[in-house]
Design an enzyme around this catalytic site. Structure first.
Site, mmCIF file in Angstrom:
data_model
loop_
_atom_site.group_PDB
_atom_site.id
_atom_site.type_symbol
_atom_site.label_atom_id
_atom_site.label_comp_id
_atom_site.label_asym_id
_atom_site.label_seq_id
_atom_site.Cartn_x
_atom_site.Cartn_y
_atom_site.Cartn_z
ATOM 1 N N TYR A 154 74.978 52.155 -42.170
ATOM 2 C CA TYR A 154 73.974 52.850 -42.984
ATOM 3 C C TYR A 154 72.795 53.314 -42.114
ATOM 4 O O TYR A 154 72.356 54.463 -42.198
ATOM 5 C CB TYR A 154 73.504 51.901 -44.090
ATOM 6 N N LYS A 158 71.452 57.128 -41.289
ATOM 7 C CA LYS A 158 70.091 57.589 -41.595
ATOM 8 C C LYS A 158 69.351 58.028 -40.336
ATOM 9 O O LYS A 158 68.528 58.946 -40.378
ATOM 10 C CB LYS A 158 69.325 56.489 -42.348
HETATM 11 P P1 NAP Z 1 72.098 55.120 -56.116
HETATM 12 O O1 NAP Z 1 71.248 54.718 -57.254
HETATM 13 O O2 NAP Z 1 73.209 54.226 -55.678
HETATM 14 O O3 NAP Z 1 72.669 56.581 -56.400
HETATM 15 C C1 NAP Z 1 73.482 57.204 -55.436
HETATM 16 C C2 NAP Z 1 73.741 58.616 -55.849
HETATM 17 O O4 NAP Z 1 74.534 59.237 -54.818
HETATM 18 C C3 NAP Z 1 74.525 58.723 -57.145
HETATM 19 O O5 NAP Z 1 74.016 59.778 -57.912
HETATM 20 C C4 NAP Z 1 75.940 59.038 -56.671
HETATM 21 O O6 NAP Z 1 76.659 59.856 -57.578
HETATM 22 C C5 NAP Z 1 75.652 59.850 -55.427
HETATM 23 N N1 NAP Z 1 76.807 59.885 -54.527
HETATM 24 C C6 NAP Z 1 77.395 58.869 -53.857
HETATM 25 N N2 NAP Z 1 78.448 59.317 -53.149
HETATM 26 C C7 NAP Z 1 78.541 60.652 -53.393
HETATM 27 C C8 NAP Z 1 79.414 61.676 -52.948
HETATM 28 N N3 NAP Z 1 80.423 61.419 -52.113
HETATM 29 N N4 NAP Z 1 79.209 62.939 -53.400
HETATM 30 C C9 NAP Z 1 78.193 63.221 -54.243
HETATM 31 N N5 NAP Z 1 77.322 62.292 -54.691
HETATM 32 C C10 NAP Z 1 77.497 61.023 -54.272
HETATM 33 O O7 NAP Z 1 71.217 55.331 -54.782
HETATM 34 P P2 NAP Z 1 69.652 55.585 -54.624
HETATM 35 O O8 NAP Z 1 69.019 54.281 -54.379
HETATM 36 O O9 NAP Z 1 69.139 56.482 -55.672
HETATM 37 O O10 NAP Z 1 69.650 56.341 -53.215
HETATM 38 C C11 NAP Z 1 69.560 57.746 -53.111
HETATM 39 C C12 NAP Z 1 69.347 58.110 -51.646
HETATM 40 O O11 NAP Z 1 68.176 57.471 -51.148
HETATM 41 C C13 NAP Z 1 70.478 57.670 -50.735
HETATM 42 O O12 NAP Z 1 70.676 58.605 -49.703
HETATM 43 C C14 NAP Z 1 69.962 56.372 -50.148
HETATM 44 O O13 NAP Z 1 70.558 56.072 -48.925
HETATM 45 C C15 NAP Z 1 68.486 56.699 -50.012
HETATM 46 N N6 NAP Z 1 67.623 55.516 -49.941
HETATM 47 C C16 NAP Z 1 67.547 54.642 -50.983
HETATM 48 C C17 NAP Z 1 66.727 53.536 -50.867
HETATM 49 C C18 NAP Z 1 66.570 52.531 -51.976
HETATM 50 O O14 NAP Z 1 65.881 51.523 -51.751
HETATM 51 N N7 NAP Z 1 67.123 52.711 -53.127
HETATM 52 C C19 NAP Z 1 65.996 53.338 -49.691
HETATM 53 C C20 NAP Z 1 66.118 54.252 -48.663
HETATM 54 C C21 NAP Z 1 66.932 55.352 -48.803
HETATM 55 P P3 NAP Z 1 77.878 59.339 -58.529
HETATM 56 O O15 NAP Z 1 77.422 58.060 -59.160
HETATM 57 O O16 NAP Z 1 78.031 60.479 -59.458
HETATM 58 O O17 NAP Z 1 79.054 59.154 -57.617
#
Ligand code: NAP
Length: 246
Positions: A154, A158
């Protein structure tokens, strides 16, 4: 503010992407709510935007699939004649210690988080260059800067996002297109919900502002970078992490 703009948000069915889609629609953009597996949830986001007087469409595309992304972006350009904002937000985790990590878990995370952003940008950039206008915002993470035990795949994806962002920013700047990254810390979504209480407690103790962030905190940063006012900012990584990385 973003009236008449067409915005694509990948992974907008849940979490941060959902909040970004709602915010950009509130700002006036027509938002393409991309999803992969969560069709119902994506349709709910589209409906919620519609109820608030905004415009949205839902579109399934697995961002890790190069030719599917080509078709996805081509369809949007055919339908709307333009593409102004691309938010590469879709992301997954497959955590584990490096010495035990499977090849599949490494490849899957890189394919979705890093190659997924390349795939959409590869096709969207041509249209933005033609338009001489565009905003690209890629979702990085604090761990892409600092690293994290148990997240080699991961964190590598990033860190790669940051390199992709800076290179694309340099390539596209002469046409007035900006490319930036947002690096969230710990944000309350499904992705962090799975962490144990002990990990959550330890994590909070490392956050100067003393709490996990909300998806809306990240959406506000994306909204700013997508705005006209942010036109002189490119190649940057904006941390939205409660002060974790300074
Ligand atoms: P999340 O709640 O797990 O949601 C992930 C999203 O990505 C879902 O809408 C999912 O869609 C979509 N997704 C996954 N694989 C996909 C694919 N192959 N094609 C299209 N869509 C896909 O994650 P989140 O926490 O909101 O994170 C969103 C972004 O922020 C990510 O890049 C993550 O790495 C980054 N981030 C998050 C955090 C955190 O603390 N939450 C921190 C740093 C960075 P489906 O469900 O429709 O498959």
């Amino acid at each position: 503010m973003l009236e008449g703009k067409i915005a694509v948000v990948t992974g907008a069915s849940r979490g941060i992407g959902r909040a970004v889609a709602l915010k950009l629609a509130e700002d006036g953009a027509l938002v393409i709510v991309n999803y992969n597996g969560s069709k119902e949830k994506a349709l709910e986001v589209k409906e919620e935007i519609g109820k608030k007087g905004g415009k949205a469409e839902a579109y399934r595309c697995d961002v890790s699939d190069f030719s599917a992304c080509e078709a996805f972006i081509a369809e949007i350009i055919k339908e709307h004649g333009r593409l102004d904002i691309l938010v590469n937000n879709a992301g997954i985790t497959r955590d584990g210690l490096l010495m035990k990590m499977s090849e599949e878990d490494f490849d899957k995370v890189l394919a979705t988080n890093l190659k997924g952003a390349f795939n959409t940008l590869r096709f969207a950039s041509r249209q933005m260059l033609k338009q001489r206008n565009g905003r690209v915002i890629n979702m990085a993470s604090v761990v892409g800067v600092a690293g994290n035990a148990g997240q080699a795949n991961y964190a590598a994806s990033k860190a790669g996002i940051i390199g992709l962002t800076k290179s694309a920013a340099r390539e596209m700047a002469s046409r007035g297109i900006t490319v930036n990254a947002v690096a969230p810390g710990f944000i309350e979504t499904d992705m962090t919900e799975v962490l144990s209480d002990k990990v959550k407690e330890t994590s909070v103790s490392q956050i100067p502002l003393g709490r996990f962030g909300k998806a809306e905190d990240v959406a506000a940063a994306v909204s700013f970078l997508a705005s006209e006012e942010a036109g002189y900012i490119t190649g940057q990584v904006l941390h939205v992490d409660g002060g974790m990385a300074m």
